[in-house]
Design a protein around this motif. Structure first.
Motif, PDB file in Angstrom:
ATOM      1  N   GLY A  85     -34.934  -6.896  45.349  1.00  0.00           N
ATOM      2  CA  GLY A  85     -33.736  -6.289  44.800  1.00  0.00           C
ATOM      3  C   GLY A  85     -33.382  -5.047  45.594  1.00  0.00           C
ATOM      4  N   SER A  86     -32.125  -4.662  45.548  1.00  0.00           N
ATOM      5  CA  SER A  86     -31.685  -3.525  46.362  1.00  0.00           C
ATOM      6  C   SER A  86     -32.421  -2.245  45.996  1.00  0.00           C
ATOM      7  N   GLY A  87     -32.763  -2.074  44.715  1.00  0.00           N
ATOM      8  CA  GLY A  87     -33.484  -0.876  44.305  1.00  0.00           C
ATOM      9  C   GLY A  87     -34.857  -0.794  44.925  1.00  0.00           C
ATOM     10  N   VAL A  88     -35.574  -1.919  44.949  1.00  0.00           N
ATOM     11  CA  VAL A  88     -36.912  -1.939  45.556  1.00  0.00           C
ATOM     12  C   VAL A  88     -36.829  -1.745  47.065  1.00  0.00           C
ATOM     13  N   ALA A  89     -35.859  -2.403  47.700  1.00  0.00           N
ATOM     14  CA  ALA A  89     -35.717  -2.258  49.152  1.00  0.00           C
ATOM     15  C   ALA A  89     -35.446  -0.805  49.534  1.00  0.00           C
ATOM     16  N   ASP A  90     -34.583  -0.130  48.784  1.00  0.00           N
ATOM     17  CA  ASP A  90     -34.309   1.277  49.085  1.00  0.00           C
ATOM     18  C   ASP A  90     -35.545   2.135  48.845  1.00  0.00           C
ATOM     19  N   ARG A  91     -36.305   1.833  47.814  1.00  0.00           N
ATOM     20  CA  ARG A  91     -37.502   2.608  47.514  1.00  0.00           C
ATOM     21  C   ARG A  91     -38.554   2.459  48.604  1.00  0.00           C
ATOM     22  N   LEU A  92     -38.654   1.254  49.157  1.00  0.00           N
ATOM     23  CA  LEU A  92     -39.649   1.013  50.207  1.00  0.00           C
ATOM     24  C   LEU A  92     -39.134   1.367  51.595  1.00  0.00           C
ATOM     25  N   GLY A  93     -37.867   1.734  51.693  1.00  0.00           N
ATOM     26  CA  GLY A  93     -37.320   2.112  52.997  1.00  0.00           C
ATOM     27  C   GLY A  93     -37.012   0.932  53.891  1.00  0.00           C
ATOM     28  N   ILE A  94     -36.822  -0.253  53.308  1.00  0.00           N
ATOM     29  CA  ILE A  94     -36.506  -1.446  54.103  1.00  0.00           C
ATOM     30  C   ILE A  94     -34.985  -1.577  54.172  1.00  0.00           C
ATOM     31  N   THR A  95     -34.438  -1.284  55.319  1.00  0.00           N
ATOM     32  CA  THR A  95     -32.983  -1.306  55.491  1.00  0.00           C
ATOM     33  C   THR A  95     -32.502  -2.459  56.360  1.00  0.00           C
ATOM     34  N   THR A  96     -33.402  -3.121  57.062  1.00  0.00           N
ATOM     35  CA  THR A  96     -33.013  -4.222  57.935  1.00  0.00           C
ATOM     36  C   THR A  96     -34.120  -5.264  57.949  1.00  0.00           C
ATOM     37  N   LEU A  97     -33.727  -6.505  58.175  1.00  0.00           N
ATOM     38  CA  LEU A  97     -34.694  -7.594  58.293  1.00  0.00           C
ATOM     39  C   LEU A  97     -34.937  -7.972  59.747  1.00  0.00           C
ATOM     40  N   ALA A  98     -34.311  -7.220  60.674  1.00  0.00           N
ATOM     41  CA  ALA A  98     -34.490  -7.532  62.088  1.00  0.00           C
ATOM     42  C   ALA A  98     -35.936  -7.313  62.532  1.00  0.00           C
TER      43      ALA A  98
END
Length: 412
Positions: free
Chosen positions: A175-188
């Protein structure tokens, strides 16, 4: 022979002429006096129009989302404490045979051991570097059909599919909340999240969901993978989320328990959506009651303003009233004149307020890309509400003016 005394008469035309002259004598004051009614009637039209517009929007959104959602709960433990999970392993395959279902799948929140954290590094491997995301992130086991039933909007990547479910792949959707919390901004960079010591490749990031927004703060993993790592769901912890075609929800809710558990359909409790007509009626009545209360307060404020200004005008024009009475005007003529003035101010404010209220509804609808809905009865009743407000506000000042004695007024 003494000629008969003719009674003084004041025609409606003369009454309106005198009232108009009184209003135009002080135009600035008249405008400020009518402003309260303008705001009250404008609020009346705007809130009723916006309520009708929002009700239409809510009804449309209900038809597209809530009316197509069916939730099925595991209640097997209520009938048999040794029954185990009520949903079969091939639940999605069985549901494909039920007409009217677009997407469906089982999901539950995984029970992790205490201290198990979700982070970009394994638990204990990089806490000093800030790699852990903390133990407060929920891990949700969800089959591909359940993820699709959430109606997600992807920010990046893709959702896992039946192949990942069938082969127990270690993939996750954040989810976007978890991704922002973990600092994951790209899948590259092909990021990996660790649930305890278990690595999961991030397949996609969800920007938003139309159903169950709490899952934006969750990590979604395939159901089969979760069962392999952490075991089956506990009693009454799993649920089935179904996205149906429009109009098929209640029929699907009646068929699903028998389709999944023909041996014990009572182990599953299907929750269909509420009747849309009842929901719309409740929402409309609640919004209308709230906004009409606010509009009524505005009208009361406008009425107080008209009453106060009319009363001041009576005091200022005491000499004029006395002269008119001395020349033959009767008390009811003075009463009618001042009551007509206050009613004219109220009607003028009602007309201007109606126009402003309609412009407000249309303007908000254009900005929000809505279809404006204004009932003709609202447009017709609004000026009458202004007129009635002016009449009620002018009753006391007009009564005071009619009671002024000519001799006492001329002495001032």
């Amino acid at each position: 022979m003494t000629p008969p005394v003719r009674t003084t008469r004041l025609s409606a035309r003369d009454t309106l002429s005198e009232a108009l002259a009184g209003i135009l004598r002080r135009p600035g004051r008249a405008v400020l006096t009518a402003l309260g009614t303008v705001l009250g009637v404008g609020s009346f039209v705007a809130v009723l129009g916006l309520t009708a517009t929002l009700s239409s929007r809510i009804d449309g959104r209900f038809n597209l989302l809530t009316a197509t959602e069916v939730s099925v709960q595991d209640v097997a433990a209520e009938h048999d404490e040794f029954a185990g999970p009520a949903f079969p392993a091939d639940a999605e395959q069985r549901l494909r045979q039920v007409a009217g279902i677009a997407h469906a799948g089982v999901l539950w929140t995984v029970r992790l051991d205490p201290g198990t954290a979700v982070g970009s590094l394994p638990t204990g491997a990089g806490a000093a570097e800030g790699g852990a995301g903390g133990g407060g992130t929920a891990v949700v086991a969800a089959s591909p059909g359940a993820v699709a039933a959430l109606a997600p909007t992807l920010r990046q990547g893709r959702l896992y599919d039946e192949f990942a479910e069938r082969t127990h792949q270690r993939v996750a959707v954040l989810g976007s909340g978890v991704a922002d919390r973990l600092g994951i901004t790209t899948l590259a960079t092909r990021p990996v999240v660790h649930i305890g010591q278990e690595p999961f490749t991030v397949a996609g990031i969800i920007a938003d969901v139309e159903r169950r927004p709490e899952h934006l703060l969750s990590v979604l993993v395939p159901r089969a993978t979760a069962e392999e790592l952490w075991g089956p769901p506990g009693p009454a912890s799993a649920s089935l989320l179904i996205d149906t075609e429009l109009g098929a929800a209640r029929q699907v809710a009646g068929l699903v328990p028998l389709a999944l558990r023909p041996d014990h359909p009572e182990y599953l409790k299907a929750v269909p959506p509420p009747d849309p007509r009842v929901l719309r009626s409740g929402v409309t009545s609640d919004l209308s009651a709230l906004f009409l209360l606010l509009a009524g307060i505005c009208l009361v404020i406008g009425a107080v303003g008209i009453a106060n200004t009319t009363l001041v005008a009576v005091l200022e024009r005491t000499g004029e009233i006395g002269l008119r009475r001395a020349l033959g005007a009767r008390g009811r003529h003075v009463w009618a004149q001042f009551l007509t003035e206050s009613a004219a101010l109220g009607a003028l404010g009602g007309l201007v307020g109606t126009a402003l209220g309609e412009l407000t509804v249309v303007g908000v609808s254009l900005v929000r890309d809505w279809t404006p809905v204004i009932h003709p009865a609202t447009v017709a009743a609004a000026p009458l509400a202004g007129l009635l407000t002016g009449l009620l506000a002018g009753l006391h000042p007009a009564w005071r003016a009619a009671r002024i004695e000519p001799a006492e007024a001329l002495r001032r």
